[in-house]
Enzyme design. Sequence first.
Site, PDB file in Angstrom:
ATOM      1  CG  HIS A 107      25.796  14.825 -32.046  1.00  0.00           C
ATOM      2  ND1 HIS A 107      25.702  14.962 -30.680  1.00  0.00           N
ATOM      3  CD2 HIS A 107      25.134  13.680 -32.355  1.00  0.00           C
ATOM      4  CE1 HIS A 107      25.015  13.940 -30.188  1.00  0.00           C
ATOM      5  NE2 HIS A 107      24.656  13.151 -31.198  1.00  0.00           N
ATOM      6  CG  HIS A 148      29.613  15.192 -28.030  1.00  0.00           C
ATOM      7  ND1 HIS A 148      28.592  14.897 -28.910  1.00  0.00           N
ATOM      8  CD2 HIS A 148      30.206  14.008 -27.748  1.00  0.00           C
ATOM      9  CE1 HIS A 148      28.574  13.604 -29.150  1.00  0.00           C
ATOM     10  NE2 HIS A 148      29.540  13.035 -28.442  1.00  0.00           N
ATOM     11  CD  GLU A 194      28.181  17.814 -24.608  1.00  0.00           C
ATOM     12  OE1 GLU A 194      28.367  18.702 -25.475  1.00  0.00           O
ATOM     13  OE2 GLU A 194      27.444  16.822 -24.789  1.00  0.00           O
TER      14      GLU A 194
END
Length: 437
Positions: free
Chosen positions: A177, A312, A385
Amino acid sequence: MRMLRSGKRTTTTAAAVLTLALALICGTQATAAPPPAAPGSDTAVRQYEVAGVATAPERTALTRTGTAIDEAGPGSVVITADAAQAERLRGLGYELTALTAPVERQALPRAAAPGDYHTYGETLAAVADAEARYPDLVSSQVIGRSHQGRDIVAVKISANVAVDEDEPEVLFTHNQHAREHLTVEMALYTLAELTAQYGTDAEITELLDSREVWLIPSVNPDGKVYDQESGSFRSWRKNRQPNSGSSAIGTDLNRNWAHQWGCCGGSSGSPSSDTYRGTAAESAPETGVVADFVRGRVIGGEQQITAHIDFHTYGELVLWPYGYTYADTAPGLTQDDADAFEALGTALADTNGYTPQQASDLYITDGSVDDWMWADQGIFSFTFEMYPTSSLGGGFYPPGSVIDRETSRNREAVLTLLDYADCAYRIIGKEAQYCAA
């Protein structure tokens, strides 16, 4: 191969960071209030809290509108949307409240400028520098190119790096991303730490003598450049691939993998959505490049890569398959597999203070990298994350002052995964059943 350690590894740094993390307001998968750039277009966007979304099914129902959830709290979530998207959600019955920027909420400031993070070019330069300084430990190769023609580079780190040895391989991927720049810093930290400490740190030396490590610092270089190099952040998530018949740009790379692609309402078929899955599995060139690289590590009928982390931001989570179903077990994922994932994921989280859970405990996703890595290639695959837990820590754009702390926070997790790369089932005491020579 190394024997299972007794007790868990801890460091002063990890303990200090955990203390800090516990002091922050709890949340998962958050975002800072973004500057111009919207999901699927270039209109102005902002952050909204959506009330009354508290459970995994409720979060899944929201994502099925094509909305990407940035942060999940105990009774609400935070999303990024433009005014039209916000009104559409209100029309569906959701209660939205616009949020101010983190700095206006007297929290940690966001990054002062995109220059707080390495650019794509600076990242490649750092790789080249490591290769020049440590030619016996580091080699890199272009494994393919992005939609706009930028190199996607894989970096190998291992003792005797020029030889493809019969050793367990571990893959770390970053920056699927675009706006998640802290993950690129994570790649550069891992590269620097493993090389600088080889021959000095006994554990790292032993691991690199018996493992081969692969880093892909930026899976989505076009998106990274677009989000970072205009002079201000754009809060861009997807790649930069045009969509035929639509003015919306980009595919969500982490909904474009070829396992249960588009199966279960865990991605969007609308090109304007932040979770647009593309026209077909691996329709995004960047997804195909990495998938081909992984498939290329099958030698003599055996996948050499045994373990993987996809980094991420944010939320401070350790996630594992499956994401496409709420079930703990499913085709290709036995009870022993699930037990090993949970035990190893929990051990990784013990080192950095993250929250461990199956991916679908947040909400359903389909076409994700972890599900594909496991179901298609048999690789123990996790998503991390990273920092922060909520938008109060800067969301996708935390201040540059935290980069060193938050990348080094994952040092022990990286080493733990390398340790178990010979046999993940060792963590549940079933190495003889699954990993006997």
